[in-house]
Design a protein around this motif. Structure first.
Motif: not given
Length: 326
Positions: A305-326
Motif C-alpha cells: 500500500f502506497i500513501l500520497v501525501t498532500a505535498n505529493g510525496d509517496l510513502k509505503t505503508l507498513n501493514t504488518t505493524t499493529a496500530r494502537p487503538i485510541h
C-alpha cells in the motif's frame, strides 16, 4: 514337404509321450504338479512399497553319508544277552571295516528287563494271568560313515548275515555347503541389482535416496525329509446280496524321493537331479519406500500500500505493524 510333415508329427508324438510318463504315483493319488500355483501373483504391497525378491535353489551332491542300523537282542540273563549282541555286532563290523574309507560307531540305546504273562490255574475260577520276568532286551545302533553310496548295498548284505535288518536312516553331508551358500548370495545380489535397475527404468525415477529394508534366509532340505509314500493297486468291487465276510490283502506302500521343484526360483545351481541330494533354498527381499512427490506450493504475493501525501510525496505503508487503538 513330406519330410517337414513327418518331422512335425514326430515332434507332436514325442511331446505326447513325455506328457504321459508320470508313473504309478498318480494311479491312486493323483498329483496336480502343473495345475497348482500356475498364476503369477503380481498384487501390489498394501503399504505401497516396491518389493524386490530373488529366490535361488542349489542341488548339492553329498560327499559323505552315515547309515544307522538298529540291533535288538533278547536273552534270559544279562550275560547271555550281552554275549549274543556283541557277537553279532563284532562279526559284522570286522567285515565292514575291511571296506575302504569306512568309519563305524556303536551307540548304546537301551537295556531293560522283558516280561511275559503266566497263566495261574485255579479250580472253579477263571484263569488269572500274571506278569512275570522273562529275561532282558538290549538295543544298540550301528553308525557307519562312508563316501561311496554304492557301498550301502554291501553293508546291508554283511549285516543281514548276522540277522541285522533294520536300516533306521541315512544322513547326507557335504563339505561344500558354505561355499555354495556364498555363491548363492552373490548370484542373488546381481539379480536384485538388475531388478532394481529395471524398475527404475520403467518408472523413470531413481531409488538412490529412497529408504530401503532388506532381509534374507536359507532353508536346507536333506533327503530323509523329502520322501513320500503312495499305494498303487487296482481294487475290485463286489455287489453282494447277502452279508458276507470279505478278507482283503494288505497293499504294499511305496516310498519315493520327491525333491523341491525348481520352477519357482530365479536361478538354480545344478538343476538336474538324478539321485537324492541336499537342497539349499535362499531368498532375499528388499522393500523400497518410494519418495512421495510434494505438490508445488503457490507463491504468496504480498500486497503493498502506497500513501500520497498532500505535498505529493509517496510513502509505503507498513501493514504488518499493529496500530494502537485510541
Amino acid at each position: 514337404m513330406k519330410k517337414l510333415f513327418f518331422t512335425f508329427l514326430a515332434l507332436l508324438f514325442s511331446s505326447f509321450i513325455i506328457g504321459q510318463a508320470s508313473g504309478n504315483v498318480n494311479y491312486k493319488n493323483p498329483q496336480s504338479y502343473n495345475n497348482d500355483n500356475n498364476t503369477i501373483d503380481t498384487n501390489f504391497p498394501s503399504n505401497g512399497d516396491i518389493v524386490v525378491s530373488v529366490k535361488g535353489l542349489a542341488n548339492i551332491k553329498a560327499d559323505a553319508y552315515t547309515a544307522i542300523f538298529s540291533v535288538t537282542q533278547t536273552g534270559k540273563t544279562t550275560k547271555e544277552v550281552n554275549e549274543l549282541i556283541d557277537q553279532r555286532i563284532t562279526q559284522s563290523l570286522n567285515a565292514i571295516k575291511l571296506k575302504k574309507g569306512v568309519e563305524t560307531f556303536v551307540d548304546m540305546i537301551s537295556f531293560v528287563p522283558a516280561y511275559e504273562y503266566e497263566a495261574e490255574k485255579k479250580l472253579f475260577n477263571r484263569k488269572t494271568y500274571n506278569e512275570v520276568p522273562a529275561g532282558f532286551e538290549l538295543k544298540k545302533n550301528i553308525h557307519i560313515k562312508f563316501s561311496d553310496p554304492n557301498q550301502l548295498n554291501e553293508f546291508i548284505a554283511i549285516l543281514s548275515n548276522n540277522e541285522i535288518y533294520d536300516l533306521v536312516r541315512v544322513d547326507y553331508f557335504s563339505n561344500t555347503l558354505e561355499t555354495v551358500k556364498r555363491e548363492m548370495m552373490l548370484k542373488a545380489k546381481l539379480l536384485v541389482q538388475e531388478k532394481i535397475k529395471n524398475y527404475q527404468e520403467l518408472l523413470g525415477e531413481t531409488f538412490i535416496n529412497a529408504e530401503k529394508r532388506i532381509t534374507d534366509d536359507y532353508i536346507v532340505n536333506v533327503p530323509v525329509e523329502m520322501y513320500k509314500s503312495y499305494e498303487a493297486y487296482n481294487g475290485s468291487s463286489l455287489n453282494l446280496k447277502k452279508a458276507a465276510n470279505v478278507n482283503q490283502l494288505s497293499k504294499s506302500v511305496t516310498l519315493y524321493y520327491q525333491p523341491v521343484f525348481n520352477k519357482e526360483f530365479d536361478f538354480v545351481i545344478n538343476p538336474t537331479v538324478l539321485e537324492p541330494v541336499i537342497q539349499v533354498q535362499y531368498e532375499v527381499k528388499m522393500a523400497i519406500s518410494r519418495e512421495k512427490k510434494q505438490p508445488l506450493k503457490a507463491d504468496k504475493t504480498e500486497k503493498e500500500f502506497i500513501l500520497v501525501t498532500a505535498n505529493g510525496d509517496l510513502k509505503t505503508l507498513n501493514t504488518t505493524t499493529a496500530r494502537p487503538i485510541h
